[in-house]
Enzyme design. Sequence first.
Site, short mmCIF file in Angstrom:
data_model
loop_
_atom_site.label_atom_id
_atom_site.label_comp_id
_atom_site.label_asym_id
_atom_site.label_seq_id
_atom_site.Cartn_x
_atom_site.Cartn_y
_atom_site.Cartn_z
N THR A 13 9.26 4.59 5.16
CA THR A 13 10.00 4.22 3.95
C THR A 13 9.13 4.31 2.71
O THR A 13 9.48 4.97 1.73
CB THR A 13 10.51 2.78 4.08
OG1 THR A 13 11.08 2.61 5.37
CG2 THR A 13 11.56 2.48 3.03
N ALA A 33 -1.85 9.87 -17.27
CA ALA A 33 -3.16 9.97 -16.61
C ALA A 33 -4.00 11.10 -17.18
O ALA A 33 -5.21 11.14 -16.98
CB ALA A 33 -2.98 10.17 -15.11
N ALA A 43 0.24 12.90 6.90
CA ALA A 43 0.25 12.75 8.35
C ALA A 43 1.37 11.79 8.77
O ALA A 43 1.60 10.77 8.12
CB ALA A 43 -1.08 12.19 8.85
N GLY A 134 4.69 -6.46 -3.75
CA GLY A 134 5.36 -5.16 -3.91
C GLY A 134 5.06 -4.52 -5.25
O GLY A 134 3.91 -4.20 -5.55
N LYS A 205 -0.93 -12.50 2.21
CA LYS A 205 -0.93 -12.25 0.76
C LYS A 205 -1.67 -13.36 0.01
O LYS A 205 -2.42 -13.10 -0.93
CB LYS A 205 0.51 -12.12 0.27
CG LYS A 205 1.20 -10.86 0.83
CD LYS A 205 2.70 -10.92 0.61
CE LYS A 205 3.41 -9.67 1.14
NZ LYS A 205 4.89 -9.88 1.22
#
Lengths: 436, 436
Positions: A13, A33, A43, A134, A205
Amino acid sequence: MEAVKVGLLGLGTVGSGVVRVLARNDEEISRRAGRAIRVVRAASRDLSVRRDCDLSGIALTDRAQDVVDDPDIDIVVELIGGTGIAYEMVLRAIDQGKHVVTANKALIALHGNEIFARASERGVTVAFEAAVGGGIPVIKAIREALAGNTIEWLAGIINGTGNFILSEMRDKGRDFEDVLSEAQSLGYAEADPTFDVEGIDAAHKLTILASIAFGIPLQYERVYTEGITRITREDVTYAAELGYRIKHLGIARRRDSGVELRVHPTLIPHRRLIANVDGVMNAVLVRADAVGSTLYYGPGAGAEPTASAVVADLVDVTRALTVDPNNRVPHLAFQPEALIDLPVLPIGEAVTAYYLHLRAQDRPGVLADITRILGDLSISIEAVLQRQPAEEATDASIVIVTAAVREANMDEAIRRIEALDTTADHVTRIRLENLN
Amino acid sequence: MEAVKVGLLGLGTVGSGVVRVLARNDEEISRRAGRAIRVVRAASRDLSVRRDCDLSGIALTDRAQDVVDDPDIDIVVELIGGTGIAYEMVLRAIDQGKHVVTANKALIALHGNEIFARASERGVTVAFEAAVGGGIPVIKAIREALAGNTIEWLAGIINGTGNFILSEMRDKGRDFEDVLSEAQSLGYAEADPTFDVEGIDAAHKLTILASIAFGIPLQYERVYTEGITRITREDVTYAAELGYRIKHLGIARRRDSGVELRVHPTLIPHRRLIANVDGVMNAVLVRADAVGSTLYYGPGAGAEPTASAVVADLVDVTRALTVDPNNRVPHLAFQPEALIDLPVLPIGEAVTAYYLHLRAQDRPGVLADITRILGDLSISIEAVLQRQPAEEATDASIVIVTAAVREANMDEAIRRIEALDTTADHVTRIRLENLN
């Protein structure tokens, strides 16, 4: 300038999300950037699975080490997850002098000390914004934006599944098990929801947040962790009547004697902004001496929110490619040699207020017995809610909110209350934080 | 490593805060930055004023150019404010190859294009985190953390005084003028509150946020700006009844045809997190394509919150001292040559929903006339609230919430409604955003 070449490990995902976001926002990212950032090789264990992204132009392999060993690749993005092959591949990439971006909170929480030491030796960066919250840039905020502060404490809603469950229980008066089943069918919760509802994910976390806030080594094994599986609809309702909401918080607090690291359900005043963070959203509230309270809010999971954090890291690492490693932002916010191994306090030493809920016989003197026990242990009472027994029942519900107290004192108070003849033998105890 | 030497221009509230924070957190800051950051020289117009900080070890002068010209100084911190001497001194510092940190939003909004161009020529950085949102790291979040996103819109409560006034009006049913006087006596509002309550301060900040979000030049003069002076207690109450709160928002939105830049009172649904940002606190909600919605919350002003942002900039600039200028984060988030001069849409082209409030005669057919006018201009109605006239009065209050519509259409609708014989000749119009 030539494009930066990224190798991707994992095309699930989040991996697909990263490919999608880099492609869709290619121009916007280059404008910022100053050069393009391109996935050139990826992979995946199973190459036959159809992916939700365009893989044209990306060389595919089913062997992660092909990507890691590819001399053309500047930055390896690890999105395999877990601490097995991900651990091996991250170290392998570092050893080859490659920079790494990862979303893997378990890996950082459990092996970060080793990984960062190795990365520093090799002069490479391991970036991990996506590991906490996230898409919320809470790592960057604490590590860089609060650099002028002494951080006093932080409290975070850092597991979306748990917050979804508690939000639904409150909003719709539903039971824990009922909402959990729905969360599983919606894909928010895994088939084995232990990581989420028992607080393990949040503890990973919190481990990371505490390190970068206080400049202490990562020490997951010392986090006190309590899940939300025993929270009842009744407690959610009583909390609301008293002006509180129950949230599953990760809390790190600096005390004179050390630091508290704890994950547990917590009552917080409903007027606090963080009390109004609902559903799968995450938020981290940070208290620091100069700035006061700041809060960072957003989606704590999902393909593109996580990809957003991964790409931000890619841009940061791209900028750092030619920078003297000593001038980069340190992995754990503080220079490695400046980390201080502050003691992590056992939970018995934590200081917090409490919500207590118990059943007791509906006769005179019972509340007096209980309040006397609390008084004997110097525990102040802030609020009491007593409910008459329902028809045919003989037990009354008593809810008590206390002032802050050392947890060991509360343990003793509960032991004594449970030993009373007049009370049922279980006192529900939920910690309470005013967060002000 | 030798300490970084900072020269301070201005020793007012924020300047004293910077001296205090750097001294108090000297060790924490060095642990992070890898070297100490010290104020070695400071300028203040009036050296006889007692300051709320320890100035020992700091060479004082009443001439700003003494600080700017001091060859020992690495970074100049400009906290003079305004666009007169501050403008001169910032350019003078740049011309001498010195890096600059400033909290001056007016200076950046009005002269940023010139300042950044000059800084780029000279290879120095001008950092300005403290210019927007006080201690909230919203510049860093947008400029760096959302670098992987196309930003769609942002909406911010970016003036604490205005938010304090609106919060008090709602919480306590007070009038605008009454709360403003209190804000002035509390020191939140200046004796001349125009900058705050007319939205000029918010427009400066919105100018900066829009540039770094969309990669457009700073263009303060094109921001549509409307203050909160005409918001009545009555409108605050009607909004609440309909499920909304009124906030003074700065809004920047990317549209196909250009960007909307507008500061005005806005109804927002009360369940949105940003609707619950009260008192002098600030918050910025950003909508971006990959991450979705993130929100950044904290104190938008004050000595130490602003100092927190200044010191974070000092740490960032310290790290960038030896970095190739081309590898630094660009001033406006996008590479200077990649800025695009998207057209700023006139307010008539803005698309937003509306809250309308008018008085009309209490007789049949009036509401029908009004709704027909709206229908003729393809304006959908979302909600209507009609209140019978109070005793002895003959006018009824009608409140209408519409769907989103082009502002020019709404102007025409209001012109026609005001022309009706049955309505009073003024329709109150407050824009409404769902922010979802």
